[in-house]
Design a protein around this motif. Structure first.
Motif, PDB file in Angstrom:
ATOM      1  N   LEU A  25       0.843  -1.184   0.000  1.00 30.74           N
ATOM      2  CA  LEU A  25       0.000   0.000   0.000  1.00 30.74           C
ATOM      3  C   LEU A  25       0.885   1.244   0.000  1.00 30.74           C
ATOM      4  N   GLU A  27       2.418   4.675   1.289  1.00 25.50           N
ATOM      5  CA  GLU A  27       2.647   5.101   2.662  1.00 25.50           C
ATOM      6  C   GLU A  27       1.542   6.037   3.163  1.00 25.50           C
ATOM      7  N   LYS A  30      -1.445   4.045   4.200  1.00 23.05           N
ATOM      8  CA  LYS A  30      -1.232   3.347   5.466  1.00 23.05           C
ATOM      9  C   LYS A  30      -1.478   4.298   6.639  1.00 23.05           C
ATOM     10  N   GLN A  31      -0.964   5.509   6.527  1.00 23.90           N
ATOM     11  CA  GLN A  31      -1.138   6.483   7.607  1.00 23.90           C
ATOM     12  C   GLN A  31      -2.608   6.839   7.794  1.00 23.90           C
ATOM     13  N   GLY A  34      -4.387   3.982   9.339  1.00 23.86           N
ATOM     14  CA  GLY A  34      -4.044   3.871  10.759  1.00 23.86           C
ATOM     15  C   GLY A  34      -4.926   4.745  11.616  1.00 23.86           C
ATOM     16  N   PRO A  52      -0.100  -0.019  11.278  1.00 26.22           N
ATOM     17  CA  PRO A  52      -0.499   0.535   9.976  1.00 26.22           C
ATOM     18  C   PRO A  52       0.583   0.395   8.899  1.00 26.22           C
ATOM     19  N   MET A  53       1.856   0.520   9.278  1.00 23.71           N
ATOM     20  CA  MET A  53       2.929   0.419   8.295  1.00 23.71           C
ATOM     21  C   MET A  53       3.142  -1.007   7.793  1.00 23.71           C
ATOM     22  N   ASP A  54       2.484  -1.987   8.425  1.00 28.34           N
ATOM     23  CA  ASP A  54       2.592  -3.383   8.003  1.00 28.34           C
ATOM     24  C   ASP A  54       1.449  -3.811   7.082  1.00 28.34           C
ATOM     25  N   MET A  55       0.550  -2.926   6.753  1.00 25.69           N
ATOM     26  CA  MET A  55      -0.611  -3.311   5.965  1.00 25.69           C
ATOM     27  C   MET A  55      -0.207  -3.646   4.532  1.00 25.69           C
ATOM     28  N   HIS A  56      -0.815  -4.716   3.982  1.00 30.66           N
ATOM     29  CA  HIS A  56      -0.478  -5.212   2.654  1.00 30.66           C
ATOM     30  C   HIS A  56      -1.575  -6.164   2.195  1.00 30.66           C
ATOM     31  N   LEU A 146      -7.141  -7.110   3.599  1.00 31.01           N
ATOM     32  CA  LEU A 146      -6.184  -6.466   4.491  1.00 31.01           C
ATOM     33  C   LEU A 146      -6.452  -6.960   5.905  1.00 31.01           C
ATOM     34  N   TRP A 174      -9.430   5.373  -0.134  1.00 30.90           N
ATOM     35  CA  TRP A 174      -8.957   4.011   0.088  1.00 30.90           C
ATOM     36  C   TRP A 174      -8.699   3.285  -1.225  1.00 30.90           C
TER      37      TRP A 174
END
Length: 202
Positions: A25, A27, A30-31, A34, A52-56, A146, A174
């Protein structure tokens, strides 16, 4: 990190690395997501929430892999990505759902909207490239999503109606255009837990 290059020092690798292949995703998304997750947490009590930074969006989970096999995986993905006839793919996030027992689900997820013909074709290309280096695909159907949280922790049984809190997870905020696949390694002892070690433009 240069495209198609591993970013890690081989001397720092453990004997095994937990690996998976995914769509990353942006950055900024992701923020933003989050911030949305913080509001969702207030109504959906789950034990472990994804950073949130791990979302994929996972394409294939490879599991614990001996470090000497990583270069073969990298080469197979690089070769396959260079041969894919890629029309581009707009990916969107819409709504919430759960996996596991209805009264005590194990996973909370956000749904993925995309051209399934294109996304399924990409998934199949990844699977086929991994077969060449010894990884068998999962037997269950591919279900892109996700992962947001794991292990429902509410005192009362889970109620499906509470998923309506995610009805506004459906807008231009999104959506993103996928133009590469990413090889990640996982280290659950730190947050964020996932590090991109290979990026393969399509």
């Amino acid at each position: 990190m240069k495209e198609n290059q591993l970013s890690i020092d081989q001397s720092q690798l453990q004997e095994q690395e937990r690996l998976f292949i995914a769509l990353a995703l942006p950055e900024s998304m992701k923020q933003a997501f989050g911030e949305k997750m913080e509001r969702i947490k207030e109504q959906l009590p789950f034990k472990r929430w994804v950073h949130p930074m791990d979302m994929h969006v996972t394409l294939q989970f490879l599991g614990d892999v001996p470090k000497e096999r990583i270069r073969d995986i990298d080469a197979a993905l690089r070769a396959r990505a260079s041969r894919i006839s890629w029309p581009g793919l707009n990916v969107g996030v819409k709504g919430l759902g759960v996996f596991g027992r209805p009264e005590r689900p194990s996973v909370l997820w956000a749904g993925i909207e995309a051209d399934r013909t294109v996304l399924d074709g990409l998934y199949q290309a990844v699977v086929e490239s991994m077969i060449t280096v010894g990884f068998e695909p999962e037997q269950r159907p591919y279900s892109p999503h996700l992962t947001l949280a794991r292990n429902y922790a509410g005192a009362m049984p889970f109620e499906q109606e509470t998923l309506s809190i995610g009805e506004d997870v459906s807008s231009t905020e999104w959506n993103w255009r996928a133009d590469s696949i990413t090889l990640y390694k996982s280290n659950t002892r730190v947050k964020p837990s996932y590090e991109a070690i290979g990026v393969y433009p399509l």
